[in-house]
Scaffold this motif. Structure first.
Motif, PDB file in Angstrom:
ATOM      1  N   PRO A   1      -2.654   6.768 -11.850  1.00 45.06           N
ATOM      2  CA  PRO A   1      -2.155   7.053 -10.507  1.00 45.06           C
ATOM      3  C   PRO A   1      -0.624   6.985 -10.468  1.00 45.06           C
ATOM      4  O   PRO A   1      -0.021   6.105 -11.086  1.00 45.06           O
TER       5      PRO A   1
ATOM      6  N   GLU B   1       2.322  15.066  -8.219  1.00 46.63           N
ATOM      7  CA  GLU B   1       1.257  15.975  -8.642  1.00 46.63           C
ATOM      8  C   GLU B   1       1.783  16.968  -9.683  1.00 46.63           C
ATOM      9  O   GLU B   1       1.159  17.191 -10.728  1.00 46.63           O
TER      10      GLU B   1
ATOM     11  N   THR C   1       0.878  -1.171   0.000  1.00 42.56           N
ATOM     12  CA  THR C   1       0.000   0.000   0.000  1.00 42.56           C
ATOM     13  C   THR C   1       0.914   1.218   0.000  1.00 42.56           C
ATOM     14  O   THR C   1       1.826   1.313   0.830  1.00 42.56           O
TER      15      THR C   1
ATOM     16  N   GLY D   1      -1.559   9.645  -6.061  1.00 42.30           N
ATOM     17  CA  GLY D   1      -2.601  10.547  -6.515  1.00 42.30           C
ATOM     18  C   GLY D   1      -2.891  10.344  -7.987  1.00 42.30           C
ATOM     19  O   GLY D   1      -2.079   9.796  -8.731  1.00 42.30           O
TER      20      GLY D   1
ATOM     21  N   PRO E   1       1.077   5.700  -0.777  1.00 42.52           N
ATOM     22  CA  PRO E   1       0.340   6.932  -1.042  1.00 42.52           C
ATOM     23  C   PRO E   1       0.533   7.339  -2.496  1.00 42.52           C
ATOM     24  O   PRO E   1       1.580   7.054  -3.092  1.00 42.52           O
TER      25      PRO E   1
ATOM     26  N   GLU F   1      -6.374  13.915  -7.040  1.00 38.92           N
ATOM     27  CA  GLU F   1      -6.991  13.214  -5.917  1.00 38.92           C
ATOM     28  C   GLU F   1      -5.978  12.295  -5.247  1.00 38.92           C
ATOM     29  O   GLU F   1      -5.511  11.331  -5.851  1.00 38.92           O
ATOM     30  N   ARG F   2      -5.668  12.614  -3.996  1.00 43.77           N
ATOM     31  CA  ARG F   2      -4.691  11.839  -3.228  1.00 43.77           C
ATOM     32  C   ARG F   2      -5.395  10.758  -2.418  1.00 43.77           C
ATOM     33  O   ARG F   2      -6.432  11.003  -1.822  1.00 43.77           O
ATOM     34  N   ARG F   3      -4.793   9.578  -2.402  1.00 49.80           N
ATOM     35  CA  ARG F   3      -5.279   8.483  -1.566  1.00 49.80           C
ATOM     36  C   ARG F   3      -4.215   7.399  -1.520  1.00 49.80           C
ATOM     37  O   ARG F   3      -3.194   7.487  -2.202  1.00 49.80           O
ATOM     38  N   ASP F   4      -4.474   6.370  -0.728  1.00 50.10           N
ATOM     39  CA  ASP F   4      -3.577   5.219  -0.684  1.00 50.10           C
ATOM     40  C   ASP F   4      -4.026   4.201  -1.721  1.00 50.10           C
ATOM     41  O   ASP F   4      -5.225   4.006  -1.947  1.00 50.10           O
ATOM     42  N   TYR F   5      -3.065   3.552  -2.344  1.00 48.95           N
ATOM     43  CA  TYR F   5      -3.312   2.508  -3.339  1.00 48.95           C
ATOM     44  C   TYR F   5      -2.727   1.207  -2.814  1.00 48.95           C
ATOM     45  O   TYR F   5      -1.537   1.147  -2.485  1.00 48.95           O
TER      46      TYR F   5
END
Length: 161
Positions: A98, A87, A15, A19, A17, A27-31
Motif C-alpha cells: 500500500p 497509483e 488514518t 491504495g 488514504p 484498490e483505494r481505501r483508508d489505512y
C-alpha cells in the motif's frame, strides 16, 4: 522537524488514504494504524514518487514482500503525493505494498520526519503487533535506505521478543 516517537512507546495513530496494486486493479481505501493491530507494520516514509532512490527503495521492499509476510508484517509506503500519483507510481514499477498519501504531512510531523526543502525525510518505523514502536531509522540525507535484510532482521527480533 518535530520530535520523533520514542522506542518502547505506542506509535502515533493515523488514518490516511491510499491504495494497493493487486493484479490490474489499484484498490483505494483508508489505512489506519490502529486497524493493523495484531500484525507488525513497517512504515516507510519516502520523499517522492518516481524519484531515483525512492523507486529503488520501494522496488526492493516490493520484491521482498514474501519475506515480510513470513514475519507477519505489512509494509506501507508514505509520502506527500496524492493517491493518483501513488497509483501511477505503483503501476509503473509493479509495487506490491500500500502507498499512503500524507498530503498535509500531518503524519510525517507526528513521526518527526518533515524536512525543509524535501518535505519528508526517508525514514523507517517498525511497529510491533501491539502498536508499540520497536525500531526506527531516520536518514539525515536520504541518499540511502535501509535494506530488506536489515528490516527482516529487525522484524525477526520483534517477532521473537
Amino acid at each position: 522537524m518535530g520530535s520523533s516517537p520514542q522506542l518502547g512507546l505506542p506509535a502515533p495513530d493515523f488514518t490516511l488514504p491510499g491504495g494497493l496494486l493487486t493484479g490490474e486493479d489499484f484498490e483505494r481505501r483508508d489505512y489506519g494504524l490502529a486497524a493493523a493491530r495484531g500484525r507488525a507494520v513497517v512504515l516507510a516514509f519516502y520523499p517522492g514518487d518516481n524519484t531515483a532512490v525512492c523507486t529503488k527503495q520501494l522496488c526492493s521492499y516490493s520484491s521482498g514482500m514474501e519475506a515480510f509476510a513470513a514475519l507477519d508484517a505489512e509494509v506501507w509506503g508514505i509520502s506527500p503525493q496524492g493517491v493518483d500519483s501513488h497509483e501511477s507510481f505503483a503501476r509503473a514499477h509493479g509495487l506490491r505494498m500500500p502507498l499512503l498519501a500524507d498530503a498535509g504531512r500531518e503524519t510525517a510531523r507526528a513521526y518527526g520526519v518533515t524536512a525543509p526543502g524535501i518535505g519528508v525525510r526517508r525514514a523507517i518505523f517498525l511497529i510491533g503487533p501491539d502498536g508499540v514502536l520497536r525500531w526506527k531509522h531516520v536518514a539525515l540525507l536520504g541518499a540511502t535506505y535501509q535494506s530488506l535484510d536489515t528490516l527482516t532482521e529487525q522484524l525477526s527480533g520483534i517477532k521473537n521478543a
